[in-house]
Design a protein around this motif. Structure first.
Motif, PDB file in Angstrom:
ATOM      1  N   ARG A   1     -14.721 -17.887 -47.629  1.00 50.61           N
ATOM      2  CA  ARG A   1     -13.484 -17.279 -47.133  1.00 50.61           C
ATOM      3  C   ARG A   1     -13.726 -16.518 -45.832  1.00 50.61           C
ATOM      4  O   ARG A   1     -12.922 -16.575 -44.898  1.00 50.61           O
ATOM      5  CB  ARG A   1     -12.904 -16.345 -48.197  1.00 50.61           C
ATOM      6  CG  ARG A   1     -12.421 -17.076 -49.445  1.00 50.61           C
ATOM      7  CD  ARG A   1     -12.064 -16.115 -50.556  1.00 50.61           C
ATOM      8  NE  ARG A   1     -11.884 -16.828 -51.826  1.00 50.61           N
ATOM      9  CZ  ARG A   1     -12.294 -16.373 -52.997  1.00 50.61           C
ATOM     10  NH1 ARG A   1     -12.897 -15.188 -53.077  1.00 50.61           N
ATOM     11  NH2 ARG A   1     -12.090 -17.073 -54.091  1.00 50.61           N
ATOM     12  N   LYS A   2     -14.845 -15.809 -45.774  1.00 48.63           N
ATOM     13  CA  LYS A   2     -15.164 -15.044 -44.564  1.00 48.63           C
ATOM     14  C   LYS A   2     -15.424 -15.976 -43.379  1.00 48.63           C
ATOM     15  O   LYS A   2     -14.978 -15.711 -42.257  1.00 48.63           O
ATOM     16  CB  LYS A   2     -16.393 -14.171 -44.816  1.00 48.63           C
ATOM     17  CG  LYS A   2     -16.177 -13.058 -45.829  1.00 48.63           C
ATOM     18  CD  LYS A   2     -17.474 -12.321 -46.119  1.00 48.63           C
ATOM     19  CE  LYS A   2     -17.293 -11.273 -47.200  1.00 48.63           C
ATOM     20  NZ  LYS A   2     -18.581 -10.612 -47.560  1.00 48.63           N
ATOM     21  N   VAL A   3     -16.144 -17.067 -43.631  1.00 49.50           N
ATOM     22  CA  VAL A   3     -16.443 -18.018 -42.556  1.00 49.50           C
ATOM     23  C   VAL A   3     -15.164 -18.720 -42.096  1.00 49.50           C
ATOM     24  O   VAL A   3     -14.940 -18.907 -40.892  1.00 49.50           O
ATOM     25  CB  VAL A   3     -17.503 -19.038 -43.012  1.00 49.50           C
ATOM     26  CG1 VAL A   3     -17.688 -20.135 -41.969  1.00 49.50           C
ATOM     27  CG2 VAL A   3     -18.844 -18.338 -43.277  1.00 49.50           C
ATOM     28  N   ALA A   4     -14.311 -19.101 -43.036  1.00 47.96           N
ATOM     29  CA  ALA A   4     -13.037 -19.732 -42.670  1.00 47.96           C
ATOM     30  C   ALA A   4     -12.185 -18.789 -41.841  1.00 47.96           C
ATOM     31  O   ALA A   4     -11.557 -19.203 -40.854  1.00 47.96           O
ATOM     32  CB  ALA A   4     -12.290 -20.163 -43.930  1.00 47.96           C
ATOM     33  N   ASP A   5     -12.165 -17.521 -42.211  1.00 45.59           N
ATOM     34  CA  ASP A   5     -11.417 -16.536 -41.428  1.00 45.59           C
ATOM     35  C   ASP A   5     -11.994 -16.397 -40.021  1.00 45.59           C
ATOM     36  O   ASP A   5     -11.254 -16.292 -39.039  1.00 45.59           O
ATOM     37  CB  ASP A   5     -11.443 -15.175 -42.126  1.00 45.59           C
ATOM     38  CG  ASP A   5     -10.536 -15.116 -43.339  1.00 45.59           C
ATOM     39  OD1 ASP A   5      -9.674 -16.008 -43.487  1.00 45.59           O
ATOM     40  OD2 ASP A   5     -10.696 -14.180 -44.158  1.00 45.59           O
ATOM     41  N   PHE A   6     -13.315 -16.407 -39.936  1.00 48.74           N
ATOM     42  CA  PHE A   6     -13.977 -16.287 -38.633  1.00 48.74           C
ATOM     43  C   PHE A   6     -13.531 -17.417 -37.697  1.00 48.74           C
ATOM     44  O   PHE A   6     -13.297 -17.189 -36.503  1.00 48.74           O
ATOM     45  CB  PHE A   6     -15.493 -16.317 -38.817  1.00 48.74           C
ATOM     46  CG  PHE A   6     -16.280 -16.264 -37.545  1.00 48.74           C
ATOM     47  CD1 PHE A   6     -16.651 -15.049 -36.982  1.00 48.74           C
ATOM     48  CD2 PHE A   6     -16.682 -17.435 -36.895  1.00 48.74           C
ATOM     49  CE1 PHE A   6     -17.381 -14.995 -35.806  1.00 48.74           C
ATOM     50  CE2 PHE A   6     -17.410 -17.389 -35.710  1.00 48.74           C
ATOM     51  CZ  PHE A   6     -17.760 -16.159 -35.169  1.00 48.74           C
ATOM     52  N   TYR A   7     -13.422 -18.627 -38.250  1.00 43.29           N
ATOM     53  CA  TYR A   7     -13.050 -19.788 -37.430  1.00 43.29           C
ATOM     54  C   TYR A   7     -11.543 -20.045 -37.417  1.00 43.29           C
ATOM     55  O   TYR A   7     -11.101 -21.022 -36.807  1.00 43.29           O
ATOM     56  CB  TYR A   7     -13.793 -21.033 -37.929  1.00 43.29           C
ATOM     57  CG  TYR A   7     -15.251 -21.050 -37.495  1.00 43.29           C
ATOM     58  CD1 TYR A   7     -15.597 -21.289 -36.173  1.00 43.29           C
ATOM     59  CD2 TYR A   7     -16.265 -20.815 -38.417  1.00 43.29           C
ATOM     60  CE1 TYR A   7     -16.920 -21.299 -35.769  1.00 43.29           C
ATOM     61  CE2 TYR A   7     -17.599 -20.822 -38.018  1.00 43.29           C
ATOM     62  CZ  TYR A   7     -17.909 -21.062 -36.694  1.00 43.29           C
ATOM     63  OH  TYR A   7     -19.229 -21.064 -36.299  1.00 43.29           O
ATOM     64  N   HIS A   8     -10.792 -19.211 -38.094  1.00 43.56           N
ATOM     65  CA  HIS A   8      -9.323 -19.330 -38.115  1.00 43.56           C
ATOM     66  C   HIS A   8      -8.884 -20.705 -38.612  1.00 43.56           C
ATOM     67  O   HIS A   8      -8.023 -21.363 -38.005  1.00 43.56           O
ATOM     68  CB  HIS A   8      -8.738 -19.068 -36.721  1.00 43.56           C
ATOM     69  CG  HIS A   8      -9.145 -17.750 -36.145  1.00 43.56           C
ATOM     70  ND1 HIS A   8      -8.712 -16.532 -36.640  1.00 43.56           N
ATOM     71  CD2 HIS A   8      -9.985 -17.438 -35.107  1.00 43.56           C
ATOM     72  CE1 HIS A   8      -9.231 -15.553 -35.945  1.00 43.56           C
ATOM     73  NE2 HIS A   8     -10.012 -16.059 -35.013  1.00 43.56           N
ATOM     74  N   VAL A   9      -9.483 -21.131 -39.729  1.00 44.53           N
ATOM     75  CA  VAL A   9      -9.084 -22.407 -40.319  1.00 44.53           C
ATOM     76  C   VAL A   9      -8.459 -22.172 -41.694  1.00 44.53           C
ATOM     77  O   VAL A   9      -8.820 -21.228 -42.405  1.00 44.53           O
ATOM     78  CB  VAL A   9     -10.275 -23.383 -40.455  1.00 44.53           C
ATOM     79  CG1 VAL A   9     -10.871 -23.709 -39.100  1.00 44.53           C
ATOM     80  CG2 VAL A   9     -11.335 -22.850 -41.395  1.00 44.53           C
ATOM     81  N   GLN A  10      -7.536 -23.026 -42.045  1.00 45.03           N
ATOM     82  CA  GLN A  10      -6.946 -22.995 -43.385  1.00 45.03           C
ATOM     83  C   GLN A  10      -8.006 -23.376 -44.403  1.00 45.03           C
ATOM     84  O   GLN A  10      -8.726 -24.371 -44.224  1.00 45.03           O
ATOM     85  CB  GLN A  10      -5.770 -23.971 -43.452  1.00 45.03           C
ATOM     86  CG  GLN A  10      -5.112 -24.047 -44.823  1.00 45.03           C
ATOM     87  CD  GLN A  10      -4.025 -25.102 -44.892  1.00 45.03           C
ATOM     88  OE1 GLN A  10      -3.865 -25.912 -43.972  1.00 45.03           O
ATOM     89  NE2 GLN A  10      -3.281 -25.117 -45.982  1.00 45.03           N
ATOM     90  N   LEU A  11      -8.106 -22.615 -45.474  1.00 46.28           N
ATOM     91  CA  LEU A  11      -9.074 -22.892 -46.532  1.00 46.28           C
ATOM     92  C   LEU A  11      -8.339 -23.155 -47.835  1.00 46.28           C
ATOM     93  O   LEU A  11      -7.598 -22.296 -48.331  1.00 46.28           O
ATOM     94  CB  LEU A  11     -10.038 -21.721 -46.710  1.00 46.28           C
ATOM     95  CG  LEU A  11     -11.048 -21.838 -47.861  1.00 46.28           C
ATOM     96  CD1 LEU A  11     -12.017 -22.990 -47.607  1.00 46.28           C
ATOM     97  CD2 LEU A  11     -11.801 -20.530 -48.072  1.00 46.28           C
ATOM     98  N   LEU A  12      -8.550 -24.339 -48.388  1.00 42.06           N
ATOM     99  CA  LEU A  12      -8.041 -24.658 -49.719  1.00 42.06           C
ATOM    100  C   LEU A  12      -9.170 -24.451 -50.728  1.00 42.06           C
ATOM    101  O   LEU A  12     -10.341 -24.659 -50.406  1.00 42.06           O
ATOM    102  CB  LEU A  12      -7.572 -26.113 -49.781  1.00 42.06           C
ATOM    103  CG  LEU A  12      -6.506 -26.543 -48.779  1.00 42.06           C
ATOM    104  CD1 LEU A  12      -6.169 -28.014 -48.984  1.00 42.06           C
ATOM    105  CD2 LEU A  12      -5.257 -25.690 -48.913  1.00 42.06           C
ATOM    106  N   GLU A  13      -8.820 -24.052 -51.945  1.00 39.91           N
ATOM    107  CA  GLU A  13      -9.817 -23.864 -52.999  1.00 39.91           C
ATOM    108  C   GLU A  13      -9.398 -24.674 -54.223  1.00 39.91           C
ATOM    109  O   GLU A  13      -8.241 -24.633 -54.636  1.00 39.91           O
ATOM    110  CB  GLU A  13      -9.955 -22.389 -53.359  1.00 39.91           C
ATOM    111  CG  GLU A  13     -10.461 -21.539 -52.197  1.00 39.91           C
ATOM    112  CD  GLU A  13     -10.708 -20.093 -52.582  1.00 39.91           C
ATOM    113  OE1 GLU A  13     -10.796 -19.795 -53.794  1.00 39.91           O
ATOM    114  OE2 GLU A  13     -10.791 -19.248 -51.669  1.00 39.91           O
ATOM    115  N   MET A  14     -10.368 -25.397 -54.788  1.00 37.61           N
ATOM    116  CA  MET A  14     -10.122 -26.216 -55.969  1.00 37.61           C
ATOM    117  C   MET A  14     -11.067 -25.798 -57.080  1.00 37.61           C
ATOM    118  O   MET A  14     -12.199 -25.387 -56.826  1.00 37.61           O
ATOM    119  CB  MET A  14     -10.351 -27.701 -55.640  1.00 37.61           C
ATOM    120  CG  MET A  14      -9.409 -28.285 -54.611  1.00 37.61           C
ATOM    121  SD  MET A  14      -7.723 -28.452 -55.225  1.00 37.61           S
ATOM    122  CE  MET A  14      -7.968 -29.696 -56.482  1.00 37.61           C
ATOM    123  N   ASP A  15     -10.609 -25.933 -58.322  1.00 37.96           N
ATOM    124  CA  ASP A  15     -11.422 -25.602 -59.483  1.00 37.96           C
ATOM    125  C   ASP A  15     -11.797 -26.880 -60.227  1.00 37.96           C
ATOM    126  O   ASP A  15     -10.954 -27.490 -60.880  1.00 37.96           O
ATOM    127  CB  ASP A  15     -10.660 -24.647 -60.402  1.00 37.96           C
ATOM    128  CG  ASP A  15     -11.526 -24.135 -61.557  1.00 37.96           C
ATOM    129  OD1 ASP A  15     -12.705 -24.537 -61.638  1.00 37.96           O
ATOM    130  OD2 ASP A  15     -11.031 -23.340 -62.360  1.00 37.96           O
TER     131      ASP A  15
END
Length: 232
Positions: free
Chosen positions: A47-61
C-alpha cells in the motif's frame, strides 16, 4: 490502462512497478494478494509503495485456496520459517522446494491477475521472479520455463490480448537492487522478511538474500535488522 503489476510490497515487485511506471506512466495499476500468510507486513508495504507511485491498488483474498497447504509461511502451518539461507535449506531438503514455497502460488496469482487485467483493458502483466529464487528448484514457479509456459497460456486464454513481462527472470537480486536504485525505488517502504516483527529478522532466507543484494552493490539496506537469534 496498459499494465497491471503484481505487487507484494517486497524488493522485486516494487522494482517491477518502477519499471512499468517508467514505460507506461499513469497507465499502470497494481494488484496485491492475501493468501493466508502469517503476517501482513508485505501487504502494508504494498500500500505504501502504491501510494508512492500514485497507482490504484486492488487487493484480493486467495487464502481459501491455500487452506490445505502446509507451507511454513501460512497461518495454518505448524512449521517454523527456517532461519537459514536458501542454499542451506536446499541441501537439507535434497533439492526439493523450500518449505516457504507456497504450492503454485505464482500460477494462481497470474491467473487471477489475467482475469482482472482483461476487465481493465490492460495489455501486459508485470511480476518479479528472478534467477536466485528459481535456483536449485527453491521456487519452481519462478523459473524461466514456468514464465514462458504461463505467458503462452495467458496469451492464448486472453484471445491474444494479454501477455506477461518478467523483467528480472534472468537476473539476480543484486541486479534488481542495482536497477531499482537507479530508478529511485523507495526500498525503505518495502518488506521482505518472512517474520512479522517490527524489524526484519535478518535470519530467514529472504532476509539473507535481500541484505546480500544491497551489500553486493556497495549499499546497506535502508531497513534496520534484528541481529539476535530468534524464531519467527
Amino acid at each position: 490502462m496498459k499494465a497491471l503489476v503484481l505487487l507484494s510490497g517486497g524488493v522485486d515487485s516494487s522494482t517491477a512497478l518502477a519499471v512499468a511506471k517508467a514505460k507506461y506512466g499513469d497507465e499502470v495499476m497494481a494488484l496485491s494478494m492475501r493468501y493466508g500468510q502469517k503476517h501482513v507486513k508485505e501487504l502494508e508495504s504494498a500500500r505504501k509503495v502504491a501510494d508512492f507511485y500514485h497507482v490504484q491498488l486492488l487487493e484480493m483474498d486467495l487464502a481459501p485456496i491455500f487452506a490445505h497447504s502446509s507451507c511454513s509461511l501460512l497461518q495454518g502451518s505448524n512449521e517454523d520459517v527456517p532461519l537459514a539461507s536458501y542454499a542451506e535449506q536446499l541441501q537439507e531438503r535434497g533439492g526439493e522446494p523450500v518449505s516457504t514455497y507456497v504450492p503454485f502460488r505464482n500460477g494462481l496469482f497470474l491467473a487471477t491477475a489475467a482475469s482482472i487485467a482483461l476487465e481493465y483493458g490492460c495489455e501486459v502483466i508485470y511480476y518479479g521472479p528472478h534467477a536466485d529464487d528459481a535456483a536449485g528448484n527453491a521456487y519452481p514457479d519462478c523459473s524461466v520455463a514456468f514464465n514462458e509456459a504461463m505467458n503462452n497460456a495467458i496469451y492464448l486464454g486472453s484471445g491474444n490480448k494479454l501477455h506477461l513481462e518478467a523483467p528480472f527472470v534472468n537476473l539476480t537480486k543484486k541486479d534488481i537492487v542495482a536497477l531499482g536504485t537507479k530508478l529511485g525505488v523507495p526500498y525503505e517502504l518495502t518488506w521482505s522478511c518472512y517474520c512479522g516483527g517490527e524489524r526484519p529478522c535478518g535470519k530467514c532466507g529472504t532476509c539473507i538474500d535481500r541484505r546480500a543484494a544491497f551489500r553486493a552493490n556497495g549499499l546497506e539496506d535502508p531497513l534496520a535488522y534484528v541481529e539476535e537469534e530468534k524464531e519467527c
